[in-house]
Design an enzyme around this catalytic site. Structure first.
Site, mmCIF file in Angstrom:
data_model
loop_
_atom_site.group_PDB
_atom_site.id
_atom_site.type_symbol
_atom_site.label_atom_id
_atom_site.label_comp_id
_atom_site.label_asym_id
_atom_site.label_seq_id
_atom_site.Cartn_x
_atom_site.Cartn_y
_atom_site.Cartn_z
ATOM 1 N N ASP A 1 54.592 58.709 48.642
ATOM 2 C CA ASP A 1 55.213 57.411 48.346
ATOM 3 C C ASP A 1 55.089 56.973 46.889
ATOM 4 O O ASP A 1 55.544 55.880 46.558
ATOM 5 C CB ASP A 1 54.611 56.332 49.254
ATOM 6 C CG ASP A 1 53.158 56.058 48.930
ATOM 7 O OD1 ASP A 1 52.343 57.007 48.996
ATOM 8 O OD2 ASP A 1 52.827 54.909 48.585
ATOM 9 N N ASP B 1 51.080 63.135 51.887
ATOM 10 C CA ASP B 1 50.138 62.152 51.369
ATOM 11 C C ASP B 1 49.575 61.368 52.567
ATOM 12 O O ASP B 1 50.077 61.475 53.687
ATOM 13 C CB ASP B 1 50.914 61.221 50.425
ATOM 14 C CG ASP B 1 50.131 59.993 50.020
ATOM 15 O OD1 ASP B 1 48.977 60.142 49.587
ATOM 16 O OD2 ASP B 1 50.684 58.872 50.149
ATOM 17 N N LYS C 1 40.889 57.948 42.608
ATOM 18 C CA LYS C 1 40.522 56.531 42.447
ATOM 19 C C LYS C 1 39.746 56.226 41.166
ATOM 20 O O LYS C 1 39.903 55.152 40.588
ATOM 21 C CB LYS C 1 39.755 56.046 43.687
ATOM 22 C CG LYS C 1 40.664 55.929 44.908
ATOM 23 C CD LYS C 1 41.844 54.993 44.653
ATOM 24 C CE LYS C 1 42.934 55.166 45.684
ATOM 25 N NZ LYS C 1 44.269 54.851 45.178
ATOM 26 N N ALA D 1 47.849 57.463 52.507
ATOM 27 C CA ALA D 1 48.196 56.023 52.518
ATOM 28 C C ALA D 1 49.620 55.787 52.016
ATOM 29 O O ALA D 1 50.030 56.333 50.997
ATOM 30 C CB ALA D 1 47.211 55.242 51.664
HETATM 31 MG MG LIG Z 1 50.239 57.103 49.053
#
Ligand SMILES: [Mg+2]
Length: 272
Positions: A187, A11, A52, A13
Site C-alpha cells: 500500500d 505487505d 520503523k 499493515a
Molecule cells: Mg503497509
C-alpha cells in the site's frame, strides 16, 4: 523457465491487516508528542513502509520537525542518532499496545490467499515492523484465518524497504524463482520500490492503504465523491512510484493476478 507465478509477496499493515495502516501512525504520534515534537499525521504517513527506526529517523530529519528541535537550527549527526535511539526505544512498547487495537484482517485477505494457494502460488510476507511486532501480529491474524508461508522483517536481512533483501531471503527460504514471475503487493510507494528492486510485478493497494489512511468504517462513512477523489490521489501516488497495477483492496487482486499470468505466458516482462 516456468511460465507461472510462483509466489505473491504481501505487505502486512494496510494490505492484509489494519485497514488504513492506523496502528503505526498512532504509536508514532504518541511518542513524538511525549518528546515535545508534534508531527502531523500526513507527515508520519509520508515515510510509511520503511523499517520503523528509519521511519523515525526520517521524521526527525524532516524540515517540518527540525524546526522544533531543541538544538535548532542544526542538530548534529550524533544528536540525531541519539534522539532516534531514544524515540525508537519508546516506540516499540507503544506499538505493541497499539497493534492490539488495529489487527483486524482486511476483508478478502483470507479468501484471496486461499484462492492463490489453490492455484499453486505461495504466500510470502514483508513488513517495516520489527520481529516482535510481527510475531504478535501473526498470532492475531492467524486467529482470524490469515497466514503466510513465511514472513520476514528488516532486521533479518539488515535493511528494510526500498531494498529488496527481504524478498531475496524469502525466495531462498521458500525455494522460489524466478522473481521476475512473482508479484509484490503493498500500500505504500516503498512497497512498490521494494518489488521493483526485486525485479517483480507490482500491485499497489489504494483504498485500504496508507495514502487514504482510514479504517473500514471511516471509509464507508464517506460520500462517493470524496471516496473517488481519495482513490485517484492514492492511485496516482502508487503509479508514480512505478506500480504496474493498482486495486482498491486485497479483495480485488485476483483479476490482476490472471492478467499478470497472461503477460508471463506470452513472454512479457515486468521490467518493460
Ligand atoms: Mg503497509
Amino acid at each position: 523457465m516456468r511460465k507461472r507465478i510462483p509466489a505473491v509477496f504481501l505487505d502486512w499493515a494496510g494490505t492484509v491487516v489494519d485497514h488504513g495502516s492506523v496502528a503505526p501512525v498512532k504509536a508514532i504520534e504518541d511518542i513524538f508528542a511525549a518528546a515535545g515534537l508534534p508531527v502531523s499525521r500526513p507527515l508520519i504517513r509520508k515515510y510509511m513502509g520503511l523499517a520503523k527506526r528509519d521511519h523515525i529517523r526520517n521524521l526527525l530529519q524532516d524540515s517540518a520537525v527540525t524546526a522544533a528541535w531543541p538544538s535548532h537550527p542544526a542538530p548534529t549527526l550524533a544528536a540525531l542518532e541519539s534522539l532516534t535511539d531514544h524515540l525508537y526505544a519508546q516506540f516499540q512498547p507503544r506499538m505493541m499496545e497499539r497493534l492490539l487495537g488495529y489487527a483486524q484482517v482486511i476483508p478478502g485477505a483470507v479468501e484471496v490467499t486461499a484462492a492463490l494457494r489453490a492455484r499453486g502460488i505461495r504466500i510470502a510476507g514483508t513488513t517495516g515492523y520489527t520481529r516482535p511486532m510481527l510475531d504478535q501480529l501473526q498470532i492475531l491474524a492467524a486467529a482470524q484465518g490469515y497466514t503466510t508461508d513465511r514472513s520476514l522483517t528488516p532486521e533479518a536481512v539488515g535493511a528494510g524497504r526500498p531494498h529488496p533483501y527481504m524478498c531475496f531471503q524469502l525466495a531462498i527460504d521458500l525455494r522460489i524463482y524466478p522473481l521476475a514471475h512473482c508479484v509484490k503487493i503493498g500500500d505504500t510507494p516503498s512497497d512498490i520500490e521494494e518489488g521493483l528492486n526485486a525485479g517483480m510485478w507490482t500491485i499497489g493497494l489504494t483504498r485500504s492503504g496508507n495514502s487514504i489512511g482510514l479504517t473500514e468504517s471511516e471509509w464507508q462513512a464517506l460520500d462517493p465523491a470524496t471516496q473517488s477523489t481519495l482513490l485517484s490521489t492514492a492511485d496516482h501516488e502508487l503509479r508514480q512510484a512505478g506500480a504496474h497495477f493498482t486495486a482498491e483492496t486485497i479483495a480485488h487482486i485476483l483479476p490482476l493476478i490472471s492478467q499478470i499470468e497472461h503477460h508471463i505466458t506470452t513472454g512479457h516482462s515486468s521490467s518493460t
